[in-house]
Scaffold this active site. Structure first.
Site, mmCIF file in Angstrom:
data_model
loop_
_atom_site.group_PDB
_atom_site.id
_atom_site.type_symbol
_atom_site.label_atom_id
_atom_site.label_comp_id
_atom_site.label_asym_id
_atom_site.label_seq_id
_atom_site.Cartn_x
_atom_site.Cartn_y
_atom_site.Cartn_z
ATOM 1 N N CYS A 13 1.572 -50.218 22.814
ATOM 2 C CA CYS A 13 0.433 -49.647 22.076
ATOM 3 C C CYS A 13 -0.025 -48.323 22.692
ATOM 4 C CB CYS A 13 -0.713 -50.650 21.980
ATOM 5 S SG CYS A 13 -1.512 -50.973 23.547
ATOM 6 N N GLU A 87 0.409 -51.125 34.502
ATOM 7 C CA GLU A 87 0.996 -52.481 34.583
ATOM 8 C C GLU A 87 0.091 -53.394 35.414
ATOM 9 O OE1 GLU A 87 3.467 -53.077 32.624
ATOM 10 O OE2 GLU A 87 4.480 -51.144 32.362
HETATM 11 N N1 LIG Z 1 9.880 -41.530 18.876
HETATM 12 C C1 LIG Z 1 8.549 -41.660 18.893
HETATM 13 N N2 LIG Z 1 7.774 -40.834 18.174
HETATM 14 C C2 LIG Z 1 6.428 -40.953 18.176
HETATM 15 N N3 LIG Z 1 5.769 -41.876 18.874
HETATM 16 C C3 LIG Z 1 6.494 -42.726 19.591
HETATM 17 C C4 LIG Z 1 7.916 -42.670 19.660
HETATM 18 N N4 LIG Z 1 8.343 -43.664 20.476
HETATM 19 C C5 LIG Z 1 7.236 -44.292 20.901
HETATM 20 N N5 LIG Z 1 6.114 -43.733 20.365
HETATM 21 C C6 LIG Z 1 4.704 -44.114 20.579
HETATM 22 O O1 LIG Z 1 4.583 -44.579 21.898
HETATM 23 C C7 LIG Z 1 3.858 -45.807 21.908
HETATM 24 C C8 LIG Z 1 4.276 -46.589 23.133
HETATM 25 O O2 LIG Z 1 3.791 -45.891 24.255
HETATM 26 P P1 LIG Z 1 3.828 -46.502 25.711
HETATM 27 O O3 LIG Z 1 2.871 -45.686 26.507
HETATM 28 O O4 LIG Z 1 5.224 -46.584 26.192
HETATM 29 O O5 LIG Z 1 3.240 -47.982 25.418
HETATM 30 P P2 LIG Z 1 2.769 -49.147 26.393
HETATM 31 O O6 LIG Z 1 2.604 -48.585 27.778
HETATM 32 O O7 LIG Z 1 1.473 -49.641 25.801
HETATM 33 O O8 LIG Z 1 3.815 -50.217 26.308
HETATM 34 C C9 LIG Z 1 4.199 -46.449 20.575
HETATM 35 O O9 LIG Z 1 3.170 -47.305 20.112
HETATM 36 C C10 LIG Z 1 4.287 -45.233 19.651
HETATM 37 O O10 LIG Z 1 3.000 -44.923 19.164
HETATM 38 C C1 LIG Z 2 4.633 -60.432 27.326
HETATM 39 C C2 LIG Z 2 5.225 -60.290 28.694
HETATM 40 C C3 LIG Z 2 5.637 -59.054 29.145
HETATM 41 N N1 LIG Z 2 6.189 -58.941 30.370
HETATM 42 C C4 LIG Z 2 6.644 -57.618 30.842
HETATM 43 C C5 LIG Z 2 7.563 -56.864 29.924
HETATM 44 C C6 LIG Z 2 7.322 -55.416 30.309
HETATM 45 O O1 LIG Z 2 8.171 -55.108 31.410
HETATM 46 C C7 LIG Z 2 5.854 -55.413 30.767
HETATM 47 C C8 LIG Z 2 4.911 -54.804 29.751
HETATM 48 O O2 LIG Z 2 5.138 -53.432 29.706
HETATM 49 P P1 LIG Z 2 4.523 -52.466 28.549
HETATM 50 O O3 LIG Z 2 4.551 -51.115 29.206
HETATM 51 O O4 LIG Z 2 3.139 -52.927 28.227
HETATM 52 O O5 LIG Z 2 5.431 -52.559 27.375
HETATM 53 O O6 LIG Z 2 5.504 -56.781 30.968
HETATM 54 C C9 LIG Z 2 6.305 -60.049 31.205
HETATM 55 O O7 LIG Z 2 6.767 -59.932 32.346
HETATM 56 N N2 LIG Z 2 5.914 -61.260 30.753
HETATM 57 C C10 LIG Z 2 5.372 -61.435 29.531
HETATM 58 O O8 LIG Z 2 5.016 -62.593 29.167
#
Ligand SMILES: Nc1ncnc2c1ncn2[C@@H]1O[C@H](COP(=O)(O)OP(=O)(O)O)[C@@H](O)[C@H]1O
Ligand SMILES: Cc1cn([C@H]2C[C@H](O)[C@@H](COP(=O)(O)O)O2)c(=O)[nH]c1=O
Length: 234
Positions: A13, A87
């Site tokens: 997100c 994280e």
């Molecule tokens: N190719 C792309 N173009 C535009 N937005 C992207 C693309 N790939 C990922 N995203 C955006 O990046 C978000 C994920 O960002 P990220 O910081 O890695 O998420 P998180 O840390 O919450 O897991 C996605 O929800 C999307 O909005």
């Molecule tokens: C639901 C869930 C997630 N994880 C791990 C998977 C990813 O490595 C991180 C989340 O990273 P993001 O940047 O928010 O996408 O958490 C886990 O270890 N266990 C779980 O249940």
């Protein structure tokens, strides 16, 4: 006055993107900060965003003490005004308590980023402590979506595209793109709305039920996997 803020949401997100943006904005105004992360998908000592940004960070380990981390830097003359903690779901409850103490007794802002709940819908211990202690809990504005188009609120773990509800709480992994076929034997994640989490219907499962040739979304809500609809056992 310094604050402890928990930026929370599902996987994918935009939490890490926001973490890097906040670090950039504070640094650009002359503030000094420390970036922390734990078990980032891209490797140790890194904060990585799916938008392509990636920066070095201090890896949080079980022995990391946030109080000491700040004291050591301030004693050697470095400026520490804020901490970026990515994280944060993987931090221990006592590390979260250290973060609260750093805010209250050293006037350092702490911006923590993490997923709230695990693949069984249970709070991670670190996230639980953050929700209990934070001055503010902010849900991210960008919504991760379920395959059906609803807002995703749950992080499902998948094996070969099928949702699993047994396993270790911590397993580093990534979400797959919607058009990626699930890889044989690979554990992945998929964000789902509560309804499809409870019914255990992933995008792959929905496609199978639709015969594979029907574009999603479609109405699979009448079709249930065996065992679907039950909450995963602890
Ligand atoms: N190719 C792309 N173009 C535009 N937005 C992207 C693309 N790939 C990922 N995203 C955006 O990046 C978000 C994920 O960002 P990220 O910081 O890695 O998420 P998180 O840390 O919450 O897991 C996605 O929800 C999307 O909005
Ligand atoms: C639901 C869930 C997630 N994880 C791990 C998977 C990813 O490595 C991180 C989340 O990273 P993001 O940047 O928010 O996408 O958490 C886990 O270890 N266990 C779980 O249940």
């Amino acid at each position: 006055m310094a604050e402890l803020v928990f930026f929370s949401g599902t996987m994918d997100c935009g939490k890490s993107t926001l973490a890097l943006q906040m670090d950039h904005n504070h640094r650009a105004r002359g503030r000094g900060g420390i970036r922390f992360s734990c078990n980032d998908r891209a490797g140790d000592s890194t904060i990585s965003s799916r938008l392509g940004l990636r920066t070095d960070a201090v890896e949080v380990e079980s022995g990391t003490d946030f109080w000491d981390e700040v004291v050591v830097r301030r004693t050697s003359g470095l400026r520490v005004d804020y901490l970026i903690c990515d994280e944060a779901q993987f931090y221990s409850p006592s590390q979260v308590e250290q973060l609260a103490r750093v805010v209250d007794e050293m006037d350092v802002d702490v911006f923590a980023f993490g997923i709230t709940s695990d693949f069984r819908t249970r709070l991670f211990p670190g996230s639980q402590r953050l929700i209990e202690l934070a001055d503010k809990v902010q849900v991210l504005q960008v919504e991760a979506l379920c395959w059906c188009g609803r807002r995703a609120t749950q992080n499902a773990r998948t094996l070969n595209g099928i949702m699993v509800v047994e396993g270790e709480q911590v397993m580093v992994g990534d979400v797959a793109a919607a058009d990626d076929a699930p890889f044989e034997g690979v554990v992945g994640y998929e964000t789902l709305c509560r309804r499809h989490y409870m019914r255990r219907v992933t995008a792959h499962g929905a496609n199978l039920m639709a015969g594979g040739d029907q574009p999603l979304p479609f109405d699979v809500d009448a079709c249930l996997w065996p065992g679907a609809g039950e909450l995963p056992r602890q």
